[in-house]
Design a protein around this motif. Structure first.
Motif, mmCIF file in Angstrom:
data_model
loop_
_atom_site.group_PDB
_atom_site.id
_atom_site.type_symbol
_atom_site.label_atom_id
_atom_site.label_comp_id
_atom_site.label_asym_id
_atom_site.label_seq_id
_atom_site.Cartn_x
_atom_site.Cartn_y
_atom_site.Cartn_z
ATOM 1 N N ASN A 141 -10.644 -6.048 -4.309
ATOM 2 C CA ASN A 141 -11.555 -6.827 -5.154
ATOM 3 C C ASN A 141 -11.262 -8.324 -5.079
ATOM 4 O O ASN A 141 -11.134 -9.013 -6.096
ATOM 5 N N GLN A 142 -11.104 -8.775 -3.856
ATOM 6 C CA GLN A 142 -10.913 -10.197 -3.546
ATOM 7 C C GLN A 142 -9.658 -10.774 -4.183
ATOM 8 O O GLN A 142 -9.577 -11.969 -4.487
ATOM 9 N N ASN A 155 -1.495 -1.991 6.278
ATOM 10 C CA ASN A 155 -0.477 -2.988 5.916
ATOM 11 C C ASN A 155 0.937 -2.475 6.203
ATOM 12 O O ASN A 155 1.782 -3.236 6.673
ATOM 13 N N SER A 189 0.846 -1.204 0.000
ATOM 14 C CA SER A 189 0.000 0.000 0.000
ATOM 15 C C SER A 189 0.873 1.242 0.000
ATOM 16 O O SER A 189 1.884 1.300 0.704
ATOM 17 N N SER A 228 -1.666 3.545 5.932
ATOM 18 C CA SER A 228 -1.895 2.139 5.565
ATOM 19 C C SER A 228 -1.823 1.174 6.750
ATOM 20 O O SER A 228 -0.849 1.177 7.516
ATOM 21 N N THR A 241 -6.849 -5.826 6.724
ATOM 22 C CA THR A 241 -7.966 -5.151 6.075
ATOM 23 C C THR A 241 -8.959 -4.673 7.134
ATOM 24 O O THR A 241 -9.093 -5.325 8.176
ATOM 25 N N ARG A 257 -0.541 4.178 0.790
ATOM 26 C CA ARG A 257 -1.321 5.093 1.619
ATOM 27 C C ARG A 257 -0.559 5.452 2.902
ATOM 28 O O ARG A 257 -0.021 4.567 3.565
ATOM 29 N N GLU A 272 -5.933 -6.305 0.350
ATOM 30 C CA GLU A 272 -6.814 -7.064 -0.551
ATOM 31 C C GLU A 272 -7.690 -6.085 -1.313
ATOM 32 O O GLU A 272 -8.366 -5.257 -0.707
HETATM 33 C C1 LIG Z 1 -10.393 -0.931 -5.079
HETATM 34 C C2 LIG Z 1 -10.543 -1.470 -3.710
HETATM 35 C C3 LIG Z 1 -11.027 -2.744 -3.529
HETATM 36 C C4 LIG Z 1 -11.119 -3.296 -2.251
HETATM 37 N N1 LIG Z 1 -11.510 -4.594 -2.110
HETATM 38 C C5 LIG Z 1 -11.432 -5.181 -0.900
HETATM 39 C C6 LIG Z 1 -11.652 -6.594 -0.760
HETATM 40 O O1 LIG Z 1 -11.944 -7.304 -1.709
HETATM 41 N N2 LIG Z 1 -11.541 -7.141 0.474
HETATM 42 C C7 LIG Z 1 -11.196 -6.383 1.566
HETATM 43 O O2 LIG Z 1 -11.085 -6.941 2.660
HETATM 44 N N3 LIG Z 1 -10.979 -5.046 1.476
HETATM 45 C C8 LIG Z 1 -11.077 -4.444 0.268
HETATM 46 N N4 LIG Z 1 -10.831 -3.104 0.125
HETATM 47 C C9 LIG Z 1 -10.567 -2.310 1.331
HETATM 48 C C10 LIG Z 1 -9.096 -2.339 1.688
HETATM 49 O O3 LIG Z 1 -8.854 -3.511 2.448
HETATM 50 C C11 LIG Z 1 -8.761 -1.092 2.505
HETATM 51 O O4 LIG Z 1 -8.834 0.039 1.662
HETATM 52 C C12 LIG Z 1 -7.417 -1.183 3.186
HETATM 53 O O5 LIG Z 1 -7.303 -0.134 4.121
HETATM 54 C C13 LIG Z 1 -6.259 -1.152 2.188
HETATM 55 O O6 LIG Z 1 -5.049 -1.431 2.823
HETATM 56 P P1 LIG Z 1 -4.127 -0.274 3.481
HETATM 57 O O7 LIG Z 1 -4.828 0.171 4.730
HETATM 58 O O8 LIG Z 1 -2.840 -0.966 3.769
HETATM 59 O O9 LIG Z 1 -3.993 0.848 2.486
HETATM 60 C C14 LIG Z 1 -10.753 -2.519 -1.130
HETATM 61 C C15 LIG Z 1 -10.294 -1.207 -1.319
HETATM 62 C C16 LIG Z 1 -10.189 -0.693 -2.584
HETATM 63 C C17 LIG Z 1 -9.629 0.708 -2.770
#
Ligand SMILES: Cc1cc2nc3c(=O)[nH]c(=O)nc-3n(C[C@H](O)[C@H](O)[C@H](O)COP(=O)(O)O)c2cc1C
Length: 187
Positions: A80-81, A17, A10, A15, A116, A12, A78
């Protein structure tokens, strides 16, 4: 001391992660060092760019960091799965040119964990990495699993890991990864 390269998928600032990776570096057993590397400067993969200018500096530097290390820890969001495109893009660059794959990745133990805010704990993203590990000849470690769900309750506003149960699971995960890295290094 064996060193593994830890990479968060990530970009972000806040984040989860990246917070999990920082916690991993703190909780690693004394016999394992985790160096945090970044994919922030990796451009989008473009075969024309590669043909014209070769491997970008940020990619070449990260490749050498991985080549010199004894293992890898991917900390995957994660999307979109599946796995995030940003993270896969970085690994795609790291796999170029393909003739370098054995030197950079071949046989290295790799662990994958993730966080997540949702309930699934990145199970699907972690599984989605498996074909990539096979393509790179990595040696995935499955001795323990770490799925951090509902991450908003696990990290505080500063990104510190504040959940004692997750801390314990992370420490146990790292102890196991450390053992396989040690074994692989001794071979
Ligand atoms: C395009 C997109 C798709 C996502 N799809 C999922 C998903 O399938 N499963 C999930 O648990 N979280 C999903 N999320 C939420 C992310 O887990 C969440 O944004 C998370 O904070 C991303 O990790 P980070 O905090 O390290 O940036 C999605 C987020 C985005 C932007």
């Amino acid at each position: 001391m064996p060193t593994i390269i830890g990479i968060s998928g990530s970009l972000r600032k806040g984040s989860f992660n990246s917070a999990l990776l920082r916690a991993a570096a703190d909780l690693a057993p004394p016999e394992l060092s985790i160096t945090i590397a970044s994919i922030a400067d990796v451009p989008l993969y473009d075969a024309d760019l590669e043909a014209e200018s070769g491997i970008p500096e940020a990619v070449a530097a990260l490749k050498e960091q991985i080549a010199a290390a004894q293992g890898l820890l991917l900390v995957t969001p994660e999307y979109n799965q599946s796995l995030p495109g940003v993270f896969k893009n970085a690994v795609d660059w790291l796999s170029r040119p393909a003739k370098d794959i054995p030197r950079v990745f071949g046989g290295k133990p790799v662990g994958v964990i993730g966080a997540t805010p949702g309930p699934g704990g990145t199970r699907l993203a972690q599984t989605a990495w498996l074909p990539v590990f096979r393509a790179l000849g990595l040696s995935p470690w499955f001795g323990k699993q770490l799925y951090v769900a509902v991450a908003g309750n696990v990290f505080d506003a500063q990104g510190s890991l504040v959940d004692a149960k997750v801390s314990g699971l992370l420490a146990a995960y790292l102890a196991g990864l450390s053992d396989v890295v040690k074994d692989a290094t001794a071979r």
